[in-house]
Design a protein around this motif. Structure first.
Motif, PDB file in Angstrom:
ATOM      1  N   PHE A 141       0.845  -1.205   0.000  1.00  0.00           N
ATOM      2  CA  PHE A 141       0.000   0.000   0.000  1.00  0.00           C
ATOM      3  C   PHE A 141       0.881   1.256   0.000  1.00  0.00           C
ATOM      4  CE2 PHE A 141      -2.943  -3.162   1.808  1.00  0.00           C
ATOM      5  CZ  PHE A 141      -4.011  -2.999   0.928  1.00  0.00           C
ATOM      6  N   ALA A 142       1.911   1.249   0.825  1.00  0.00           N
ATOM      7  CA  ALA A 142       2.836   2.384   0.870  1.00  0.00           C
ATOM      8  C   ALA A 142       3.547   2.549  -0.472  1.00  0.00           C
ATOM      9  CB  ALA A 142       3.863   2.184   1.982  1.00  0.00           C
ATOM     10  N   MET A 143       3.955   1.441  -1.043  1.00  0.00           N
ATOM     11  CA  MET A 143       4.654   1.502  -2.330  1.00  0.00           C
ATOM     12  C   MET A 143       3.732   2.032  -3.429  1.00  0.00           C
ATOM     13  SD  MET A 143       6.680  -2.043  -1.699  1.00  0.00           S
ATOM     14  CE  MET A 143       7.536  -2.347  -3.220  1.00  0.00           C
ATOM     15  N   LEU A 146       3.374   5.814  -3.362  1.00  0.00           N
ATOM     16  CA  LEU A 146       4.504   6.458  -4.037  1.00  0.00           C
ATOM     17  C   LEU A 146       4.392   6.307  -5.550  1.00  0.00           C
ATOM     18  CD1 LEU A 146       7.477   5.505  -1.692  1.00  0.00           C
ATOM     19  CD2 LEU A 146       6.011   7.527  -1.640  1.00  0.00           C
ATOM     20  N   ALA A 147       3.928   5.148  -6.000  1.00  0.00           N
ATOM     21  CA  ALA A 147       3.755   4.936  -7.442  1.00  0.00           C
ATOM     22  C   ALA A 147       2.785   5.960  -8.025  1.00  0.00           C
ATOM     23  CB  ALA A 147       3.272   3.511  -7.710  1.00  0.00           C
ATOM     24  N   THR A 148       1.754   6.302  -7.240  1.00  0.00           N
ATOM     25  CA  THR A 148       0.761   7.289  -7.694  1.00  0.00           C
ATOM     26  C   THR A 148       1.407   8.657  -7.939  1.00  0.00           C
ATOM     27  OG1 THR A 148      -0.940   6.141  -6.439  1.00  0.00           O
ATOM     28  CG2 THR A 148      -1.455   8.373  -7.127  1.00  0.00           C
ATOM     29  N   LEU A 149       2.423   8.989  -7.126  1.00  0.00           N
ATOM     30  CA  LEU A 149       3.118  10.279  -7.292  1.00  0.00           C
ATOM     31  C   LEU A 149       3.843  10.391  -8.633  1.00  0.00           C
ATOM     32  CD1 LEU A 149       4.918  10.625  -3.806  1.00  0.00           C
ATOM     33  CD2 LEU A 149       2.736  11.667  -4.496  1.00  0.00           C
ATOM     34  N   ALA A 176       1.717   3.697 -13.264  1.00  0.00           N
ATOM     35  CA  ALA A 176       2.684   3.072 -12.364  1.00  0.00           C
ATOM     36  C   ALA A 176       1.915   2.454 -11.205  1.00  0.00           C
ATOM     37  CB  ALA A 176       3.689   4.097 -11.835  1.00  0.00           C
ATOM     38  N   ARG A 177       2.026   1.149 -11.051  1.00  0.00           N
ATOM     39  CA  ARG A 177       1.335   0.506  -9.920  1.00  0.00           C
ATOM     40  C   ARG A 177       1.995  -0.819  -9.576  1.00  0.00           C
ATOM     41  NH1 ARG A 177      -2.618  -3.541 -10.419  1.00  0.00           N
ATOM     42  NH2 ARG A 177      -2.830  -4.324 -12.554  1.00  0.00           N
ATOM     43  N   TRP A 178       1.949  -1.130  -8.282  1.00  0.00           N
ATOM     44  CA  TRP A 178       2.418  -2.415  -7.766  1.00  0.00           C
ATOM     45  C   TRP A 178       1.236  -3.353  -7.607  1.00  0.00           C
ATOM     46  CZ3 TRP A 178       7.374  -4.019  -6.815  1.00  0.00           C
ATOM     47  CH2 TRP A 178       8.382  -3.034  -6.783  1.00  0.00           C
ATOM     48  N   TYR A 179       1.469  -4.641  -7.874  1.00  0.00           N
ATOM     49  CA  TYR A 179       0.429  -5.647  -7.638  1.00  0.00           C
ATOM     50  C   TYR A 179       1.107  -6.982  -7.321  1.00  0.00           C
ATOM     51  CZ  TYR A 179       1.492  -6.897 -12.520  1.00  0.00           C
ATOM     52  OH  TYR A 179       2.131  -7.251 -13.687  1.00  0.00           O
ATOM     53  N   ARG A 180       0.339  -7.883  -6.723  1.00  0.00           N
ATOM     54  CA  ARG A 180       0.870  -9.217  -6.425  1.00  0.00           C
ATOM     55  C   ARG A 180       0.508 -10.181  -7.556  1.00  0.00           C
ATOM     56  NH1 ARG A 180       3.359 -10.126  -1.823  1.00  0.00           N
ATOM     57  NH2 ARG A 180       3.075  -8.643  -0.113  1.00  0.00           N
ATOM     58  N   ALA A 204      14.095   0.895  -6.055  1.00  0.00           N
ATOM     59  CA  ALA A 204      14.897   0.899  -4.824  1.00  0.00           C
ATOM     60  C   ALA A 204      14.294   1.827  -3.775  1.00  0.00           C
ATOM     61  CB  ALA A 204      16.333   1.314  -5.139  1.00  0.00           C
ATOM     62  N   GLY A 205      13.884   3.021  -4.191  1.00  0.00           N
ATOM     63  CA  GLY A 205      13.266   3.972  -3.270  1.00  0.00           C
ATOM     64  C   GLY A 205      11.951   3.462  -2.715  1.00  0.00           C
ATOM     65  N   MET A 206      11.138   2.858  -3.589  1.00  0.00           N
ATOM     66  CA  MET A 206       9.841   2.349  -3.145  1.00  0.00           C
ATOM     67  C   MET A 206      10.002   1.139  -2.223  1.00  0.00           C
ATOM     68  SD  MET A 206       7.222   2.986  -6.356  1.00  0.00           S
ATOM     69  CE  MET A 206       8.295   2.771  -7.765  1.00  0.00           C
ATOM     70  N   ILE A 207      11.010   0.295  -2.489  1.00  0.00           N
ATOM     71  CA  ILE A 207      11.276  -0.838  -1.581  1.00  0.00           C
ATOM     72  C   ILE A 207      11.682  -0.315  -0.200  1.00  0.00           C
ATOM     73  CG2 ILE A 207      12.885  -2.729  -1.068  1.00  0.00           C
ATOM     74  CD1 ILE A 207      12.948  -3.339  -4.087  1.00  0.00           C
ATOM     75  N   GLU A 208      12.568   0.695  -0.177  1.00  0.00           N
ATOM     76  CA  GLU A 208      13.004   1.259   1.107  1.00  0.00           C
ATOM     77  C   GLU A 208      11.801   1.786   1.901  1.00  0.00           C
ATOM     78  OE1 GLU A 208      16.455   1.549   2.500  1.00  0.00           O
ATOM     79  OE2 GLU A 208      16.174  -0.182   1.191  1.00  0.00           O
ATOM     80  N   ALA A 209      10.873   2.451   1.193  1.00  0.00           N
ATOM     81  CA  ALA A 209       9.666   2.951   1.861  1.00  0.00           C
ATOM     82  C   ALA A 209       8.768   1.792   2.287  1.00  0.00           C
ATOM     83  CB  ALA A 209       8.913   3.896   0.937  1.00  0.00           C
ATOM     84  N   GLY A 210       8.638   0.787   1.424  1.00  0.00           N
ATOM     85  CA  GLY A 210       7.787  -0.361   1.709  1.00  0.00           C
ATOM     86  C   GLY A 210       8.298  -1.202   2.864  1.00  0.00           C
ATOM     87  N   MET A 211       9.612  -1.143   3.104  1.00  0.00           N
ATOM     88  CA  MET A 211      10.210  -1.889   4.219  1.00  0.00           C
ATOM     89  C   MET A 211      10.353  -1.014   5.462  1.00  0.00           C
ATOM     90  SD  MET A 211      10.511  -4.911   2.980  1.00  0.00           S
ATOM     91  CE  MET A 211      11.504  -5.728   4.225  1.00  0.00           C
ATOM     92  N   GLY A 212       9.840   0.225   5.388  1.00  0.00           N
ATOM     93  CA  GLY A 212       9.851   1.112   6.558  1.00  0.00           C
ATOM     94  C   GLY A 212      11.169   1.798   6.829  1.00  0.00           C
TER      95      GLY A 212
END
Length: 247
Positions: A141-143, A146-149, A176-180, A204-212
């Motif tokens: 959800f966090a990732m 950011l994708a929406t930005l 831009a969107r993440w999905y499983r 890389a930036g979105m992973i860092e945010a997604g991992m807190g």
């Protein structure tokens, strides 16, 4: 003797693991473009230079790379494609080949390119050839916030390696969107153009945010300021695919 020149358009898939990227390089450096040109020259017995829609980096793969070239050879495209595939290494495959209008150019005629990045949560002996790893369960959800930005026209200077042939750092992202998808987290991103390593820095930036480990506000600041922290390295090339090129 060669007849009149034809413009040929082909679609290509490749496993980029063992190649130093798409673009031909001097010397004995193994590249995807170099391998295809070598084979086409052998078949047509003429100097062939191909143009690709996207210049993928070392280790990046493609499901839908498009390339074009001109040839005086009268050989039917079906036979030319069959001959090329029989000579190419198994990690490169031409999936379609046809004659195109004289004005067609794989790179300059393209209107958008779509990349996909595949991510697994734990290291895998099987998946590591075609996926990055985030070593834990990311907050999708966090990732996606950011994708929406990223949609719209932005300056992506903070998310690229400098390149000598880069014409500015503005890009227009249409989606831009993440999905499983099964065991993978997948980013699908489409834009009119991409800067060098842009998708991998964004991932890389979105992973860092997604991992807190990175505040979402910090990611947004990077996008606005054009500056990135020195410790942010691009995500593993293994997870990235040039998925589709639109014309």
């Amino acid at each position: 003797m060669a007849g009149s020149m034809r413009t040929i358009r082909m679609q290509i898939e490749y496993d980029g693991t063992d190649y130093s990227g798409w673009q031909r390089q001097p010397g004995e450096v193994l590249t995807v473009q170099g391998e295809i040109e070598r084979v086409l020259r052998r078949i047509t017995q003429e100097p062939v230079g191909i143009d690709g829609a996207g210049r993928t980096d070392r280790g990046v793969h493609a499901r839908g790379q498009v390339a074009s070239f001109t040839t005086g050879s009268p050989m039917p495209t079906s036979r030319l494609m069959h001959s090329a595939n029989s000579l190419l290494p198994p990690t490169i495959r031409i999936t379609s080949m046809r004659q195109a209008p004289e004005s067609f150019h794989a790179r300059f005629s393209a209107t958008s390119r779509e990349y996909r990045y595949f991510l697994v949560e734990r290291p895998s002996a099987i998946d590591s050839r075609f996926a990055g790893c985030c070593h834990g369960k990311p907050d999708l959800f966090a990732m996606n916030r950011l994708a929406t930005l990223l949609t719209g026209t932005h300056d992506f200077a903070a998310f690229s390696k400098e390149s000598s042939d880069q014409h500015g750092t503005l890009c227009t992202v249409s989606e831009a969107r993440w999905y499983r998808s099964g065991r993978f987290c997948v980013l699908g991103i489409e834009a009119n153009r991409f800067l060098r390593s842009m998708v991998r820095f964004l991932v890389a930036g979105m992973i860092e945010a997604g991992m807190g480990r990175l505040e979402e506000e910090e990611f947004a600041r990077m996008l606005e300021s054009g500056c990135r922290p020195s410790d942010l390295k691009p995500a593993d090339a293994a997870g990235l695919f040039l998925w589709k090129v639109r014309y």
